[in-house]
Design a protein around this motif. Sequence first.
Motif, PDB file in Angstrom:
ATOM      1  N   SER A  67      28.557   4.367   3.669  1.00  0.00           N
ATOM      2  CA  SER A  67      29.789   3.586   3.627  1.00  0.00           C
ATOM      3  C   SER A  67      30.772   4.259   2.669  1.00  0.00           C
ATOM      4  O   SER A  67      30.388   5.106   1.867  1.00  0.00           O
ATOM      5  N   MET A  68      32.022   3.866   2.803  1.00  0.00           N
ATOM      6  CA  MET A  68      33.063   4.381   1.909  1.00  0.00           C
ATOM      7  C   MET A  68      33.983   3.243   1.518  1.00  0.00           C
ATOM      8  O   MET A  68      34.150   2.272   2.258  1.00  0.00           O
ATOM      9  N   THR A  69      34.552   3.377   0.346  1.00  0.00           N
ATOM     10  CA  THR A  69      35.579   2.443  -0.108  1.00  0.00           C
ATOM     11  C   THR A  69      36.920   3.148   0.031  1.00  0.00           C
ATOM     12  O   THR A  69      37.072   4.296  -0.386  1.00  0.00           O
ATOM     13  N   VAL A  70      37.858   2.442   0.656  1.00  0.00           N
ATOM     14  CA  VAL A  70      39.194   2.996   0.840  1.00  0.00           C
ATOM     15  C   VAL A  70      40.223   2.078   0.186  1.00  0.00           C
ATOM     16  O   VAL A  70      40.036   0.865   0.124  1.00  0.00           O
ATOM     17  N   ILE A  95      30.218   8.820   7.956  1.00  0.00           N
ATOM     18  CA  ILE A  95      31.179   8.715   6.857  1.00  0.00           C
ATOM     19  C   ILE A  95      31.461  10.088   6.241  1.00  0.00           C
ATOM     20  O   ILE A  95      32.542  10.324   5.714  1.00  0.00           O
ATOM     21  N   ALA A  96      30.529  11.007   6.349  1.00  0.00           N
ATOM     22  CA  ALA A  96      30.749  12.364   5.829  1.00  0.00           C
ATOM     23  C   ALA A  96      31.930  13.051   6.508  1.00  0.00           C
ATOM     24  O   ALA A  96      32.455  14.036   5.989  1.00  0.00           O
ATOM     25  N   ASN A  97      32.379  12.536   7.665  1.00  0.00           N
ATOM     26  CA  ASN A  97      33.562  13.089   8.335  1.00  0.00           C
ATOM     27  C   ASN A  97      34.844  12.783   7.574  1.00  0.00           C
ATOM     28  O   ASN A  97      35.883  13.379   7.843  1.00  0.00           O
ATOM     29  N   PHE A  98      34.794  11.827   6.651  1.00  0.00           N
ATOM     30  CA  PHE A  98      35.959  11.410   5.882  1.00  0.00           C
ATOM     31  C   PHE A  98      35.862  12.008   4.484  1.00  0.00           C
ATOM     32  O   PHE A  98      34.832  11.882   3.831  1.00  0.00           O
ATOM     33  N   GLU A  99      36.937  12.616   4.030  1.00  0.00           N
ATOM     34  CA  GLU A  99      36.917  13.284   2.728  1.00  0.00           C
ATOM     35  C   GLU A  99      37.500  12.387   1.643  1.00  0.00           C
ATOM     36  O   GLU A  99      38.541  11.754   1.842  1.00  0.00           O
ATOM     37  N   ILE A 100      36.829  12.367   0.503  1.00  0.00           N
ATOM     38  CA  ILE A 100      37.337  11.621  -0.647  1.00  0.00           C
ATOM     39  C   ILE A 100      38.684  12.216  -1.050  1.00  0.00           C
ATOM     40  O   ILE A 100      38.852  13.427  -1.122  1.00  0.00           O
ATOM     41  N   GLY A 101      39.653  11.340  -1.283  1.00  0.00           N
ATOM     42  CA  GLY A 101      40.991  11.769  -1.676  1.00  0.00           C
ATOM     43  C   GLY A 101      41.933  12.003  -0.507  1.00  0.00           C
ATOM     44  O   GLY A 101      43.124  12.203  -0.709  1.00  0.00           O
ATOM     45  N   LYS A 102      41.421  11.981   0.709  1.00  0.00           N
ATOM     46  CA  LYS A 102      42.257  12.207   1.899  1.00  0.00           C
ATOM     47  C   LYS A 102      42.746  10.879   2.474  1.00  0.00           C
ATOM     48  O   LYS A 102      42.194   9.820   2.211  1.00  0.00           O
ATOM     49  N   TYR A 103      43.789  10.973   3.294  1.00  0.00           N
ATOM     50  CA  TYR A 103      44.439   9.801   3.885  1.00  0.00           C
ATOM     51  C   TYR A 103      44.136   9.710   5.381  1.00  0.00           C
ATOM     52  O   TYR A 103      44.006  10.734   6.061  1.00  0.00           O
ATOM     53  N   TYR A 104      44.086   8.464   5.873  1.00  0.00           N
ATOM     54  CA  TYR A 104      43.799   8.214   7.280  1.00  0.00           C
ATOM     55  C   TYR A 104      44.567   6.984   7.751  1.00  0.00           C
ATOM     56  O   TYR A 104      44.750   6.036   6.990  1.00  0.00           O
ATOM     57  N   LEU A 105      45.003   7.025   9.016  1.00  0.00           N
ATOM     58  CA  LEU A 105      45.455   5.813   9.692  1.00  0.00           C
ATOM     59  C   LEU A 105      44.208   5.226  10.315  1.00  0.00           C
ATOM     60  O   LEU A 105      43.447   5.939  10.972  1.00  0.00           O
ATOM     61  N   ILE A 106      43.978   3.941  10.095  1.00  0.00           N
ATOM     62  CA  ILE A 106      42.753   3.322  10.609  1.00  0.00           C
ATOM     63  C   ILE A 106      43.067   2.040  11.381  1.00  0.00           C
ATOM     64  O   ILE A 106      44.058   1.366  11.112  1.00  0.00           O
ATOM     65  N   SER A 107      42.202   1.752  12.330  1.00  0.00           N
ATOM     66  CA  SER A 107      42.237   0.486  13.055  1.00  0.00           C
ATOM     67  C   SER A 107      40.791   0.070  13.321  1.00  0.00           C
ATOM     68  O   SER A 107      40.321   0.068  14.466  1.00  0.00           O
ATOM     69  N   PRO A 108      40.058  -0.277  12.257  1.00  0.00           N
ATOM     70  CA  PRO A 108      38.629  -0.582  12.385  1.00  0.00           C
ATOM     71  C   PRO A 108      38.387  -2.011  12.867  1.00  0.00           C
ATOM     72  O   PRO A 108      39.294  -2.836  12.892  1.00  0.00           O
ATOM     73  N   ARG A 109      37.133  -2.269  13.219  1.00  0.00           N
ATOM     74  CA  ARG A 109      36.696  -3.621  13.587  1.00  0.00           C
ATOM     75  C   ARG A 109      36.107  -4.270  12.339  1.00  0.00           C
ATOM     76  O   ARG A 109      35.452  -3.608  11.536  1.00  0.00           O
ATOM     77  N   GLN A 110      36.307  -5.553  12.193  1.00  0.00           N
ATOM     78  CA  GLN A 110      35.700  -6.279  11.077  1.00  0.00           C
ATOM     79  C   GLN A 110      34.282  -6.686  11.455  1.00  0.00           C
ATOM     80  O   GLN A 110      34.032  -7.125  12.579  1.00  0.00           O
ATOM     81  N   VAL A 166      45.610  12.000   8.218  1.00  0.00           N
ATOM     82  CA  VAL A 166      47.007  12.044   7.788  1.00  0.00           C
ATOM     83  C   VAL A 166      47.187  13.115   6.712  1.00  0.00           C
ATOM     84  O   VAL A 166      46.473  13.120   5.713  1.00  0.00           O
ATOM     85  N   ASP A 167      48.127  14.024   6.949  1.00  0.00           N
ATOM     86  CA  ASP A 167      48.567  14.954   5.910  1.00  0.00           C
ATOM     87  C   ASP A 167      49.677  14.204   5.176  1.00  0.00           C
ATOM     88  O   ASP A 167      50.838  14.221   5.595  1.00  0.00           O
ATOM     89  N   PHE A 168      49.290  13.518   4.114  1.00  0.00           N
ATOM     90  CA  PHE A 168      50.207  12.607   3.432  1.00  0.00           C
ATOM     91  C   PHE A 168      51.391  13.351   2.811  1.00  0.00           C
ATOM     92  O   PHE A 168      52.526  12.873   2.863  1.00  0.00           O
ATOM     93  N   ASP A 169      51.142  14.525   2.238  1.00  0.00           N
ATOM     94  CA  ASP A 169      52.218  15.285   1.585  1.00  0.00           C
ATOM     95  C   ASP A 169      53.305  15.701   2.563  1.00  0.00           C
ATOM     96  O   ASP A 169      54.489  15.723   2.219  1.00  0.00           O
ATOM     97  N   ASN A 170      52.901  16.038   3.796  1.00  0.00           N
ATOM     98  CA  ASN A 170      53.870  16.473   4.805  1.00  0.00           C
ATOM     99  C   ASN A 170      54.230  15.389   5.806  1.00  0.00           C
ATOM    100  O   ASN A 170      55.046  15.616   6.704  1.00  0.00           O
ATOM    101  N   GLY A 171      53.601  14.221   5.691  1.00  0.00           N
ATOM    102  CA  GLY A 171      53.925  13.102   6.562  1.00  0.00           C
ATOM    103  C   GLY A 171      53.573  13.321   8.022  1.00  0.00           C
ATOM    104  O   GLY A 171      54.292  12.869   8.911  1.00  0.00           O
ATOM    105  N   ILE A 172      52.440  14.015   8.283  1.00  0.00           N
ATOM    106  CA  ILE A 172      52.026  14.306   9.655  1.00  0.00           C
ATOM    107  C   ILE A 172      50.679  13.637   9.927  1.00  0.00           C
ATOM    108  O   ILE A 172      49.766  13.682   9.101  1.00  0.00           O
ATOM    109  N   VAL A 173      50.548  13.033  11.106  1.00  0.00           N
ATOM    110  CA  VAL A 173      49.317  12.387  11.546  1.00  0.00           C
ATOM    111  C   VAL A 173      48.712  13.248  12.645  1.00  0.00           C
ATOM    112  O   VAL A 173      49.408  13.653  13.572  1.00  0.00           O
ATOM    113  N   TYR A 174      47.388  13.514  12.534  1.00  0.00           N
ATOM    114  CA  TYR A 174      46.691  14.365  13.491  1.00  0.00           C
ATOM    115  C   TYR A 174      45.564  13.598  14.184  1.00  0.00           C
ATOM    116  O   TYR A 174      44.875  12.802  13.563  1.00  0.00           O
TER     117      TYR A 174
END
Length: 171
Positions: free
Chosen positions: A70-73, A102-117, A142-150
Amino acid sequence: MKKSFKRKIVTLAIMLMAFNSFACECYCEGDCSFRAVSNNNKFVALVKVIEYSDFLDYDIDDYDQEMPFSMTVEIIKKYKGDEVKNRIKIWGDNGILCRPYIANFEIGKYYLISPRQIGSDSENGNKEDYDFFACWTDYLTVDFDNGIVYGEYTKLKSEISLEEFENEFEK
């Protein structure tokens, strides 16, 4: 007798292949892009990964570190939903749950999410925490510094500016 033995071997081999492939075979009917999934889900947010929170107590093939479960965001901006917490926990895969690792997500990185509760407590997550479904596109990098979503924003669009996403989402 030979035919019976060969038939049993073939049947056993097919059963073993079917069992091994059971873990998560994704089939997406219709549009499973982020835009379609986020339109149908109750929660959409821009988040930053703060930490890995729980870990599996066994090894996952081809991963040579302790596997986070698990990860905390931190919620940077909420676009949709009733979530009031500033930080939420998102649970991942243990090898058989049809969730992304969860290893696919990097600590300190940004993401747009739409998870299920998650609806109830279990060993795979706690009530009111969240999870993703591996067969849908329910998160984007999300590349937060450049404002681009991939990622698969739509079936035809794999990159969008964060500003364009926000403008489209508010419509």
